[in-house]
Design an enzyme around this catalytic site. Structure first.
Site, PDB file in Angstrom:
ATOM      1  N   ILE A 144      43.823  43.870  33.921  1.00 37.32           N
ATOM      2  CA  ILE A 144      42.675  43.170  34.502  1.00 37.32           C
ATOM      3  C   ILE A 144      42.214  42.146  33.464  1.00 37.32           C
ATOM      4  O   ILE A 144      42.411  42.331  32.262  1.00 37.32           O
ATOM      5  CB  ILE A 144      41.517  44.111  34.917  1.00 37.32           C
ATOM      6  CG1 ILE A 144      41.081  45.018  33.770  1.00 37.32           C
ATOM      7  CG2 ILE A 144      41.907  44.940  36.109  1.00 37.32           C
ATOM      8  CD1 ILE A 144      39.917  45.922  34.129  1.00 37.32           C
ATOM      9  N   ASP A 145      41.611  41.063  33.938  1.00 38.75           N
ATOM     10  CA  ASP A 145      41.204  39.984  33.050  1.00 38.75           C
ATOM     11  C   ASP A 145      40.235  40.475  31.975  1.00 38.75           C
ATOM     12  O   ASP A 145      39.488  41.441  32.181  1.00 38.75           O
ATOM     13  CB  ASP A 145      40.520  38.862  33.833  1.00 38.75           C
ATOM     14  CG  ASP A 145      41.459  38.150  34.791  1.00 38.75           C
ATOM     15  OD1 ASP A 145      42.680  38.296  34.633  1.00 38.75           O
ATOM     16  OD2 ASP A 145      40.946  37.451  35.691  1.00 38.75           O
ATOM     17  N   ARG A 146      40.225  39.757  30.864  1.00 40.89           N
ATOM     18  CA  ARG A 146      39.351  40.117  29.750  1.00 40.89           C
ATOM     19  C   ARG A 146      37.892  40.204  30.163  1.00 40.89           C
ATOM     20  O   ARG A 146      37.169  41.130  29.787  1.00 40.89           O
ATOM     21  CB  ARG A 146      39.518  39.090  28.627  1.00 40.89           C
ATOM     22  CG  ARG A 146      38.660  39.369  27.398  1.00 40.89           C
ATOM     23  CD  ARG A 146      38.916  38.318  26.330  1.00 40.89           C
ATOM     24  NE  ARG A 146      38.115  38.560  25.148  1.00 40.89           N
ATOM     25  CZ  ARG A 146      38.145  37.815  24.054  1.00 40.89           C
ATOM     26  NH1 ARG A 146      38.949  36.756  24.007  1.00 40.89           N
ATOM     27  NH2 ARG A 146      37.388  38.094  23.019  1.00 40.89           N
ATOM     28  N   THR A 148      36.709  40.585  33.182  1.00 43.42           N
ATOM     29  CA  THR A 148      36.512  41.475  34.330  1.00 43.42           C
ATOM     30  C   THR A 148      36.366  42.903  33.828  1.00 43.42           C
ATOM     31  O   THR A 148      37.112  43.337  32.954  1.00 43.42           O
ATOM     32  CB  THR A 148      37.703  41.390  35.300  1.00 43.42           C
ATOM     33  OG1 THR A 148      37.872  40.047  35.734  1.00 43.42           O
ATOM     34  CG2 THR A 148      37.481  42.280  36.518  1.00 43.42           C
ATOM     35  N   ARG A 250      39.484  35.255  41.474  1.00 45.60           N
ATOM     36  CA  ARG A 250      38.604  34.192  40.977  1.00 45.60           C
ATOM     37  C   ARG A 250      38.985  32.851  41.610  1.00 45.60           C
ATOM     38  O   ARG A 250      38.117  32.077  42.018  1.00 45.60           O
ATOM     39  CB  ARG A 250      38.697  34.136  39.451  1.00 45.60           C
ATOM     40  CG  ARG A 250      38.208  35.410  38.787  1.00 45.60           C
ATOM     41  CD  ARG A 250      38.657  35.541  37.341  1.00 45.60           C
ATOM     42  NE  ARG A 250      38.102  34.474  36.502  1.00 45.60           N
ATOM     43  CZ  ARG A 250      38.369  34.356  35.208  1.00 45.60           C
ATOM     44  NH1 ARG A 250      39.198  35.215  34.615  1.00 45.60           N
ATOM     45  NH2 ARG A 250      37.833  33.377  34.512  1.00 45.60           N
TER      46      ARG A 250
END
Length: 327
Positions: A144-146, A148, A250
């Site tokens: 998962i994104d940093r 997020t 996003r």
């Protein structure tokens, strides 16, 4: 130096190459030394001579001779500069669930899952402190994104990692995200289907929606549902990525012209919208829930509490978390 050992191949080691097996159990045994032991017949499988690339089968017996290394069964030294003295404390604080196969964490916003340019602290490096008795480090099976927050599943063994990775590839998992976005979508629920391509910008690498089957592009599919709104300024969405492209949710939110609040890469404001007072300008995207086949059978279903900045926003706008419960 110790005497000869006979070790059995375990279920999650079936199919592993012999040289890889030795790397897990005896990391100090170099390739050249291993080859010498194999050529001389000191290492045997079920009593027979083998080569380093033989694939192991569960239940086989591996003869391990006395080894001329400093310390048998050693585990690689943890790089404390990367992991930090407090890595175990952080992991325990994030932990939502654990059993013999799996860890599930609630990753905080701002903590990267893997290393990258300029990053010295990330989940993958911290997992060094939880190597098992074989010396195996827990394995990442998705990202998962940093910025997020939310559910992150980690495998505790090679076999569990194979099963979980296969479930993700076969799209047998269901991931649910919560997001606060600008404005109110025209449809209460919908499917978003686009092609996306990576581009280099002054802000770094970004993804953008592109023409159908443009070179180097990938198909991306997401679903959303409006859970609640506050006037025409703000919506609380439940989002599900069917595919797993970089920054997919996003990009798709921005593509709808309803970007996620606090998204520094994809949020472009207009003169009619301002960040409400009392709301932090941080990414309001949270991996709320995951349902995934467990390697031992059944379905693992885990929900992650909101991060502090999103909980603050929920309280500010009087959103009721129970309104987002799903069966």
């Amino acid at each position: 130096m110790v005497g000869v050992k006979i070790k059995k191949v375990e279920a999650d080691e079936s199919g592993m190459r012999l040289d890889r097996w030795f790397k897990v159990y005896y990391p100090d045994v170099g390739f050249g030394y291993l080859q010498k032991l194999l050529r001389s017949g000191q290492i045997r499988v079920d009593g027979g001579r083998v080569k380093n690339n033989v694939r192991l089968v569960v239940g086989q017996s591996i003869r391990v001779p006395p080894l001329l290394i400093d310390k048998e069964d050693s585990v690689p030294v943890i790089n404390k500069i990367i992991c930090g003295q407090d890595a175990e404390v952080i992991l325990k604080d994030m932990l939502l669930y654990e059993d013999s196969k799996i860890f599930v964490f609630n990753k905080p916003a701002g903590l990267a899952v893997q290393g990258g340019s300029g990053l010295t602290r990330h989940v993958d490096s911290m997992l060094e402190v939880w190597r098992n008795k074989k010396g195996e480090k827990p394995r990442l099976v998705h990202r998962i994104d940093r910025e997020t927050s939310g559910v992150l599943v980690v495998a505790r063994s090679r076999g569990a990692a194979q099963a979980l990775t296969a479930a993700f590839r076969a799209r047998e998992t269901k991931k649910t995200y919560w997001a606060l976005v600008r404005g109110v979508p025209r449809k209460k629920q919908d499917k978003i289907s686009t092609w996306m391509v990576r581009e280099i910008t002054e802000q770094g690498d970004k993804m953008r929606v592109c023409e159908h089957r443009q070179p180097d592009s990938n198909h991306a599919v997401s679903y959303y549902r409006v859970l609640d709104t506050r006037g025409k300024a703000l919506s609380w969405l439940e989002m599900e990525p069917y595919t797993g492209r970089t920054h997919q949710l996003r990009v798709h939110a921005a593509y709808m012209n309803h970007p996620i609040i606090g998204d520094s890469k994809y949020f472009f404001s207009d003169s009619n919208w301002e960040l409400p007072g009392g709301m932090q300008n941080r990414l309001h995207l949270h991996a709320r829930r995951i349902r995934i086949p467990h390697p031992s059978g059944g379905i693992l279903d885990i929900t992650a509490p909101l991060p502090p900045h999103m909980l603050q926003s929920f309280n500010l706008f009087a959103f009721n978390e129970s309104d987002g419960s799903t069966e």
